[in-house]
Motif scaffolding. Structure first.
Motif: not given
Length: 112
Positions: A22-23, A26
């Motif tokens: 997810a990081s 993003s």
């Protein structure tokens, strides 16, 4: 009890992997945005959670962090300028215009 700890450990590892993915997603999303788009995105996400002063501080920090890590594209600009110099488009356009005028004259003479 041993099974419970194994399940807990596997859940922790899966959660950690999901957080890393997810990081990365993003960061890629933010790198593809312009500064104004980043500010707008953060404004929507953080609306009502933080004050205006704090929002501006967060936006500035995120924009500078994203831009600080972005690779330089100056060499691409130089490559394009060099290619344009090699092509010498101005001279090509003038020659095409002269040919068009000559063709138009020949067509007029043929009609007369």
């Amino acid at each position: 009890m041993k099974t419970f700890f194994k399940l807990l450990f596997i859940t922790f590892v899966v959660g950690l992997i999901a957080a890393v993915v997810a990081s990365i997603v993003s960061k890629k999303k933010l790198e593809s945005m312009s500064d104004d788009e980043i500010r707008e995105y953060l404004g929507v996400k953080l609306a009502g959670r933080v004050g205006d002063d704090q929002l501006v501080t967060i936006q500035d920090a995120v924009v500078s962090g994203v831009r600080g890590k972005r690779p330089s594209v100056d060499h691409y600009i130089e490559d394009v300028e060099d290619a344009m110099d090699d092509l010498d488009l101005v001279e090509e356009a003038a020659e095409a215009e002269e040919l068009a005028e000559e063709s138009a004259q020949e067509a007029l003479e043929a009609v007369e």
